[in-house]
Structures are given as C-alpha cells and as structure tokens.
Design a protein around this motif. Structure first.
Motif, mmCIF file in Angstrom:
data_model
loop_
_atom_site.group_PDB
_atom_site.id
_atom_site.type_symbol
_atom_site.label_atom_id
_atom_site.label_comp_id
_atom_site.label_asym_id
_atom_site.label_seq_id
_atom_site.Cartn_x
_atom_site.Cartn_y
_atom_site.Cartn_z
ATOM 1 N N LYS A 43 0.811 -1.219 0.000
ATOM 2 C CA LYS A 43 0.000 0.000 0.000
ATOM 3 C C LYS A 43 0.845 1.270 0.000
ATOM 4 C CE LYS A 43 -4.045 -1.921 2.303
ATOM 5 N NZ LYS A 43 -4.894 -1.850 3.504
ATOM 6 N N SER A 44 2.106 1.145 0.364
ATOM 7 C CA SER A 44 2.982 2.310 0.444
ATOM 8 C C SER A 44 3.243 2.869 -0.956
ATOM 9 C CB SER A 44 4.300 1.928 1.114
ATOM 10 O OG SER A 44 5.144 3.051 1.178
ATOM 11 N N GLU A 45 3.209 4.212 -1.048
ATOM 12 C CA GLU A 45 3.395 4.843 -2.344
ATOM 13 C C GLU A 45 4.765 5.487 -2.496
ATOM 14 O OE1 GLU A 45 0.148 7.489 -2.926
ATOM 15 O OE2 GLU A 45 -1.345 5.894 -2.853
ATOM 16 N N THR A 46 5.430 5.803 -1.398
ATOM 17 C CA THR A 46 6.727 6.470 -1.480
ATOM 18 C C THR A 46 7.853 5.446 -1.399
ATOM 19 O OG1 THR A 46 6.871 6.798 0.912
ATOM 20 C CG2 THR A 46 5.753 8.514 -0.357
ATOM 21 N N THR A 47 8.992 5.825 -1.950
ATOM 22 C CA THR A 47 10.157 4.949 -1.924
ATOM 23 C C THR A 47 10.691 4.815 -0.505
ATOM 24 O OG1 THR A 47 10.724 5.673 -4.146
ATOM 25 C CG2 THR A 47 12.449 4.571 -2.901
ATOM 26 N N ALA A 48 10.696 5.912 0.241
ATOM 27 C CA ALA A 48 11.179 5.865 1.622
ATOM 28 C C ALA A 48 10.287 4.959 2.472
ATOM 29 C CB ALA A 48 11.223 7.270 2.217
ATOM 30 N N GLY A 52 11.474 1.546 4.339
ATOM 31 C CA GLY A 52 11.207 1.358 5.770
ATOM 32 C C GLY A 52 10.493 0.045 6.051
ATOM 33 N N TRP A 53 9.509 -0.290 5.227
ATOM 34 C CA TRP A 53 8.779 -1.546 5.410
ATOM 35 C C TRP A 53 9.665 -2.749 5.126
ATOM 36 C CZ3 TRP A 53 5.061 -1.429 8.525
ATOM 37 C CH2 TRP A 53 4.158 -0.393 8.566
ATOM 38 N N VAL A 54 10.576 -2.625 4.141
ATOM 39 C CA VAL A 54 11.499 -3.726 3.854
ATOM 40 C C VAL A 54 12.446 -3.944 5.031
ATOM 41 C CG1 VAL A 54 13.460 -4.397 2.416
ATOM 42 C CG2 VAL A 54 11.374 -3.594 1.353
ATOM 43 N N VAL A 55 12.970 -2.859 5.609
ATOM 44 C CA VAL A 55 13.868 -2.986 6.763
ATOM 45 C C VAL A 55 13.132 -3.634 7.930
ATOM 46 C CG1 VAL A 55 15.159 -1.660 8.496
ATOM 47 C CG2 VAL A 55 15.379 -1.103 6.063
#
Length: 116
Positions: A43-48, A52-55
């Motif tokens: 659902k995240s639209e920004t790269t940051a 963050g979700w990957v980390v």
C-alpha cells in the motif's frame, strides 16, 4: 504394552511441545507481522516508505528464523494427535477375514487392506 508405549510417547511429545511453546507463539506472531508488513509495503506509495517496510520486514524475518525450533514443537503436536488417534484402535479386528475364492470377496479384502 502398546498403550504403555503410546502413553510414554505422548508424555515425551507433551514435554517437547511445552518446551517449545514460547518459540511457537513467537513464530506465529512473527509470521502474522510479516503478513501485515507485506500488506503495508504493497500500500505504500513512497520509496522511503517502501524501504522502511522492507527494513522492518527483514528485522521480523530474523526473529522468525531464530524461532525455527518451533517446528519441533509442531512435530510434537502432530505426534500427540497421532497418539490420540491410535489410542483406542483395535487393530485388525475391524476388518473381516475373507476365505472365499469368490473374486468379488477377494477384491473387497484387498480393498480393505489398501485402506489401512
């Protein structure tokens, strides 16, 4: 003697299950959190936000991998299920003994043996 061995197997499996109960709970929580993180990542639209979700997902994955001993607890739970299932099993008395030369009777006997 068979019931005694089943009882001993159940006691050993119960001990293993109780010893691995904590890792089993943590593994379940971490798998659920990984699912939530994956949904938030999608659902995240920004790269940051995605980084963050990957980390966070990698941190939770390390927690899940450290609780891999929970699989032993799941195997112990399965052994307890098998002991419960076979506790009142009468053995071969459930199937009839066929001695006829009739081909249909022999088929039924062989079919009963395959079902075991």
């Amino acid at each position: 003697m068979k019931k005694f061995l089943l009882f001993v197997a159940a006691l050993v499996a119960l001990g293993i299950l109780l010893a691995n109960l904590g890792p089993m709970i943590l593994l379940g929580i971490s798998v659920w959190l990984l699912y939530v993180v994956f949904k938030k990542f999608m659902k995240s639209e920004t790269t940051a936000g995605k980084i963050g979700w990957v980390v966070l997902g990698l941190i939770i994955t390390s927690v899940a991998v450290s609780n891999v001993y929970a699989v032993i607890g799941l195997a112990a739970a399965y052994v307890l299920y098998l002991v419960y299932k076979h506790w009142n099993n009468k053995g071969d008395s459930e199937t009839e003994v066929f001695t006829s030369n009739d081909p249909f009777t022999n088929f039924e006997r062989q079919w009963a043996e395959l079902k075991k």
